[in-house]
Design an enzyme around this catalytic site. Sequence first.
Site, short mmCIF file in Angstrom:
data_model
loop_
_atom_site.label_atom_id
_atom_site.label_comp_id
_atom_site.label_asym_id
_atom_site.label_seq_id
_atom_site.Cartn_x
_atom_site.Cartn_y
_atom_site.Cartn_z
N LYS A 1 2.20 -5.72 -1.41
CA LYS A 1 3.07 -6.85 -1.48
C LYS A 1 3.46 -7.39 -2.66
O LYS A 1 2.64 -7.34 -3.89
CB LYS A 1 2.49 -8.31 -0.75
CG LYS A 1 3.32 -9.38 -0.61
CD LYS A 1 2.28 -10.23 0.20
CE LYS A 1 3.29 -11.74 0.53
NZ LYS A 1 2.57 -12.73 1.23
N SER B 1 4.64 -14.57 5.17
CA SER B 1 5.47 -13.97 4.19
C SER B 1 5.17 -12.62 4.02
O SER B 1 6.22 -11.98 3.06
CB SER B 1 5.20 -14.88 2.97
OG SER B 1 3.84 -14.68 2.58
N SER C 1 0.59 -15.95 6.54
CA SER C 1 1.40 -15.19 6.09
C SER C 1 0.98 -13.62 6.20
O SER C 1 1.49 -12.69 5.91
CB SER C 1 1.40 -15.38 4.56
OG SER C 1 2.46 -16.22 4.38
#
Lengths: 494, 492
Positions: A79, A154, A178
């Site tokens: 990420k 996210s 997330s």
Amino acid sequence: MSDLLRGTAVQVAAAVNARQASALEVTEAMLAHVEGVEPGVGAYLTRLDESARSHAARVDRRVRSGESLPLAGVPVAVKDNMCLDGTRTTAASKILAGWVSPYTATAVQRIIDAGGIPIGKSNLDEFAMGSSCENSALGITHNPYDPTRVPGGSSGGSAAAVAAHEATIGLGSDTGGSIREPAAFCNLVGFKPTYGRISRYGLIAFASSLDQIGPLTRTVADAALAYEVMAGYDPMDSTSVQRDVETTGKPLPGDLTGVRVGIVREFDLAKLGAEAASLYQRAYGDLQKLGADLVEVALPTAEYGLATYYLIAPAECSSNLSRFDGIRYGLRVEGDDVTQTYEQTRAAGFGPEVKRRILIGTHALSSGYYDAYYVRAQKARTLIARDFAKAFEACDLIACPAASTPAFEFHAKSDPYSMYLMDYYTIPMSLAGLPALSVPCGWITPAGGTVPMPMGLQLTGPLFAERALLGAAHVYEQATRHAGAHAPQIGGAR
Amino acid sequence: MSGTTGAAAAGYEAVIGIECHVELKTQTKMFCGCLNEFGGEPNTKVCPVCLGLPGALPVPNLRAIEHMIRSGLAFEAAIPAFSKFDRKNYFYPDMPKDYQISQYDMPLTQGGVVRYWLEDGTIKECRLVRIHLEEDTGKSTHAGSGDGRIAGSAYSLVDFNRAGVPLMECVSEPDIRSAEEAVAFLEALKRTFVQLGVSDVKMEEGSLRCDANVSIRPIGAHELGTKTEIKNMNSFRSVQRAIDSEIARQVALVTSGGRVIQETRGWDEVHATTHSMRSKEEAHDYRYFPDPDLPPLEVSENTVGWLRVELPESVIRRFTRYTGEYGLNVQQATQLIDNPSLAEYFDACVALSENPAQSVNFVLGDLSRLANETGVAIYASPVVPKHVAELIALLDGKTINSKIAKDLLERMWSGGGSPKAIVEREGLAQTSDPGAVAKFVDQVLAANGDAVAQYRAGKTNVLGFLVGQVMKASGGKADPALVQTMMTQRLA
Ligand SMILES: [Zn+2]
């Protein structure tokens, strides 16, 4: 080799360690696959083809010299809010669009040391603020199961990458859901360990007291493997816990006999609609069939989770994001004086959701409002944690939905509050710092949709009960095998 | 006329509180592993943490926390069992995170009292509000603005070598009544911090920075007047001058019908005045909140107990011991205390000789002179306290006189060893035998008929000359007191 692309991390590492395949072969195959599917998915903000090859070559040398590596040759999506030395690290924000990190996050380093191969830096909602990946300022990520829909957020880029077989393990960070929500949206296992289990050093902070790194994988066993590689005390993070990580390496249980599973009285499934309600009822029933005792537990303060979270997280983010001021690194929009430079840089560099949260947080911390907002939110947080502690006197795990709906279409949640509601079921666990995961539990064809979309069952354990949690999720996964029912539209058969 | 005496003449007294920042002496910075050293090429002592890079996290320096607790204990402060770090949020280019890690409502030490002395030996007290721990900022250089301030500058350069250096902030109660007291208070703080080894306290390197809150009120009033905060004082001398100047300004303002407004004023060394920097209306809202990256600090009673036991004698205790018990004057006591290794040496001499007066004479007199001449510190010289005590015993027992003692010290300094051994070896013992002394006296009287005649004619000051001649004749060994008595008798 295409078998290994579809394989689990456990299988890839076994093959590379046994020298049935080289890490470089796996990597090359993966890079080719990414090249092919990425236009339709958009999982990555930065691809790391060259460094992936050199990491793979190093892994092969280590394996040849007799080492056995837990993640030998396993392709990993990182990420893009995690620092990786020498690579662009953006948090999907214009303010960091050109920033190259000079150091590597502890969790990422542990993945690399264990033989994992970072394939690319994956998309996210800007600074991890969002539940659909739509808040990314730098790219659009599509759900591989239905490209008209969002991958969740996210950690949407990592979720989409693993779902489309563009990586075997995705690294995510979870502040209020997330990891768990995109895992549910993308037919994955998404695991948020206890707060403090995995070092946050090198994770670009959103809300420091809530942020926790964790894996997104296609199986529980892979989640356990990635977790064990990353977990453990880090002297660079004062909030990381000095407590042994129990390994799941030993045989996992075959059933759930004697496990008490709490069903939360206040979580009214009827609100989710008939189809989702019956899907979760069936999931609870399956747990029972596997030997679990279902008990009702109360979380009377959980309904305050959302309000509490949307004070604490913005308060922390308003301070954490101050450093993006155009002075030392990242975007700078030069003004007539330093104040104007701050203002113009931040006005141009941050997206609307980030600005909204900075404003909310700044207000909540302002003198005259601090006691009414921040202090009360902290008190509510304590009460929520206390409710969970009490619930866990009566049960070993809590089962509930991971998200209220399956993945929605782009632009479906235009007002912020409806987006915030997506995290209704995941936020209380974050506030309490508890380990929680989402595991596939069935499919629903959404109204207006053409294909079935995955749903996730959330299991939550007491603090540091990662092993029990992963064990139970493994039993459920192996018994139900919901994930294999449908293949993604992009990225190939499962 | 100082501001204080001027104020008193106008019927006002000054009320002063001090806030000072002291850089702690540690190997590494407060929250990272970078070296805590003054100077160096700009931006060479930096890392992701002290540069505030995305994702970097602070880890507290335990040695700095220990320094804080020891400093608090030295001033009898309370050390709470729990303490925490908070973020102080404001934007400034030399502050890498745009917040400073500091302590808001739960500092490491609370209360306490600083006892200090004035030049005349008067002992004063100033209570402390707290001492808290924070991180220092970097250093900016603003070019092209004329006055070196950021406003109007063409560009600015920032050096982050200092960013993240541990800094303690001491806040006093407004117990100080004059500029002289303020300086004496600061000197007392400095002595304690140096003695504890927690800081070098070098104002010229910026390791001590202080602000003063100054107000005036009619003598006898209890209410506090409106205060101003004085900044930019870069030496003890400028503290004294700035406070005096501000008191005088406030008195002039009030006695001419004006009103003091609450504001921050900068001291201008060149023009010897303070000028307004910003008023209270422009004050920041720092939005303090607990730093979520740093768990609360727990300080166990056990730790505090150990640190307390290991504390050296406090500076004020040492001062009262020297001036009270030992009878040293204020200047002697101050000189010793300001040089802790000298004070330790002195204490060792006193412990062995039980003669503080003679010890201080040697330590601050001949030994300090020799140290200056040779560039060798006393404690590093071959003269050990045991030998000084021997020398004092030889003097006290009248085995030698002070002239021989002086010579002996020189020889001890160059490695002569035990003075007792030298005296024995070389027969330097003083001649106190009346028969032997009388022989020298008679010789001198016989050889100096003129002087004898002068003495008898009333010019008694030739006595010194005659005594000197006897000392010379005896090779310096005759007991001067005995010579004097004998000479006076013979001449009567
Ligand atoms: Zn550093």
